[in-house]
Design a protein around this motif. Structure first.
Motif, PDB file in Angstrom:
ATOM      1  N   MET A   1      13.319   0.204   0.477  1.00 36.92           N
ATOM      2  CA  MET A   1      13.859   1.030   1.564  1.00 36.92           C
ATOM      3  C   MET A   1      13.021   1.971   2.107  1.00 36.92           C
ATOM      4  N   THR A  28      30.995   2.576   7.161  1.00 36.72           N
ATOM      5  CA  THR A  28      30.425   1.391   7.083  1.00 36.72           C
ATOM      6  C   THR A  28      28.793   1.521   7.771  1.00 36.72           C
ATOM      7  N   PHE A  29      28.063   0.790   7.260  1.00 37.50           N
ATOM      8  CA  PHE A  29      26.534   0.904   7.881  1.00 37.50           C
ATOM      9  C   PHE A  29      26.627   0.750   9.588  1.00 37.50           C
ATOM     10  N   ARG A  30      27.372  -0.064   9.859  1.00 38.43           N
ATOM     11  CA  ARG A  30      27.627  -0.430  11.498  1.00 38.43           C
ATOM     12  C   ARG A  30      28.140   1.087  11.933  1.00 38.43           C
ATOM     13  N   ASP A  33      25.264   3.776  12.160  1.00 37.82           N
ATOM     14  CA  ASP A  33      24.322   3.255  12.942  1.00 37.82           C
ATOM     15  C   ASP A  33      24.817   3.600  14.179  1.00 37.82           C
ATOM     16  N   LYS A  40      21.436  -1.412  15.255  1.00 38.57           N
ATOM     17  CA  LYS A  40      22.221  -2.033  14.131  1.00 38.57           C
ATOM     18  C   LYS A  40      21.168  -2.403  13.091  1.00 38.57           C
ATOM     19  N   GLY A  41      21.690  -2.099  11.662  1.00 42.93           N
ATOM     20  CA  GLY A  41      20.799  -2.621  10.498  1.00 42.93           C
ATOM     21  C   GLY A  41      19.988  -1.450  10.332  1.00 42.93           C
ATOM     22  N   SER A  44      21.374   0.243   7.009  1.00 42.50           N
ATOM     23  CA  SER A  44      20.992  -0.831   5.575  1.00 42.50           C
ATOM     24  C   SER A  44      19.646  -0.887   5.287  1.00 42.50           C
ATOM     25  N   ASN A  45      18.626  -0.424   6.115  1.00 42.15           N
ATOM     26  CA  ASN A  45      17.303  -0.541   5.713  1.00 42.15           C
ATOM     27  C   ASN A  45      16.907   1.001   4.848  1.00 42.15           C
ATOM     28  N   GLY A  49      22.813   0.325  -0.579  1.00 44.02           N
ATOM     29  CA  GLY A  49      24.240  -0.053  -0.457  1.00 44.02           C
ATOM     30  C   GLY A  49      25.452   1.246  -0.046  1.00 44.02           C
ATOM     31  N   ARG A  50      26.506   0.814  -0.047  1.00 41.88           N
ATOM     32  CA  ARG A  50      27.284   1.703   0.489  1.00 41.88           C
ATOM     33  C   ARG A  50      27.487   2.788  -0.573  1.00 41.88           C
ATOM     34  N   LEU A  53      24.742   5.399   0.008  1.00 38.65           N
ATOM     35  CA  LEU A  53      25.031   6.209   1.131  1.00 38.65           C
ATOM     36  C   LEU A  53      26.030   7.323   0.814  1.00 38.65           C
TER      37      LEU A  53
END
Length: 191
Positions: A1, A28-30, A33, A40-41, A44-45, A49-50, A53
């Motif tokens: 990470m 959501t990650f999207r 972001d 985008k992304g 998630s880096n 995982g959710r 977060l």
């Protein structure tokens, strides 16, 4: 990470905004972001995982809605009395309006915890620590009232906050200060 603490904090703050606005299903990650204005992304880096977060959001919300210690110290210059307790609780109640997003996000986490045992365990532990710290603060500050009375105040204030955040017309804003005063007067015996 990825290990950029500033970016991670910005992503968590963006997640709080998304959670308050869209609920747990919209987190959501999207969406994070987009809220953070990053490519985008990116989220998630930073999070495995959710669930990770959500854990970070849970920790950050309490820091975000906590009052500034300097402001607390200033308020505590007053004599220890029921009037001071009324002022402190009224102050907390006013913070719901100024930190609305943080409180809404906390409500969303509480609802999500009813469906996710691991989140329930963590959130229960965190909220219990906050309540214990509030009880210790009350005792250590020499404020009137015993543990039971202060716990009842906490529970009543939590209910008032819920109404203000979800159905603000149930208890009109102009009535809350008087209700808080009556609540304190009934829960904490005169000295």
């Amino acid at each position: 990470m990825v290990q950029n603490p500033g970016r991670r904090a910005a992503l968590v703050d963006a997640a709080i905004e998304v959670l308050a606005r869209e609920g747990a299903r919209g987190l959501t990650f999207r969406a994070v972001d987009a809220e953070a204005g990053v490519p985008k992304g990116t989220a998630s880096n930073y999070f495995a995982g959710r669930d990770e977060l959500i854990r970070q959001v849970s920790r950050q919300i309490h820091r975000r809605i906590a009052p500034d210690p300097a402001e607390v110290e200033q308020v505590l210059q007053a004599p220890r009395s029921r009037e001071l307790v009324i002022e402190l609780l009224s102050w907390v109640n006013r913070r719901v309006a100024t930190e609305r997003t943080g409180y809404l996000a906390m409500l969303e986490l509480r609802l999500e915890a009813t469906r996710r045992p691991e989140l329930r365990a963590e959130l229960t532990r965190t909220v219990r620590e906050v309540l214990d710290a509030d009880l210790a603060f009350h005792r250590d500050a020499g404020l009137p009232g015993d543990r039971t009375g202060v716990t009842l105040l906490y529970l009543a204030m939590t209910g008032l906050m819920l109404e203000q955040l979800t159905l603000p017309g149930v208890v009109p804003q102009g009535e809350t200060e008087a209700l808080v005063a009556v609540l304190v007067e009934r829960m904490l015996p005169a000295q």
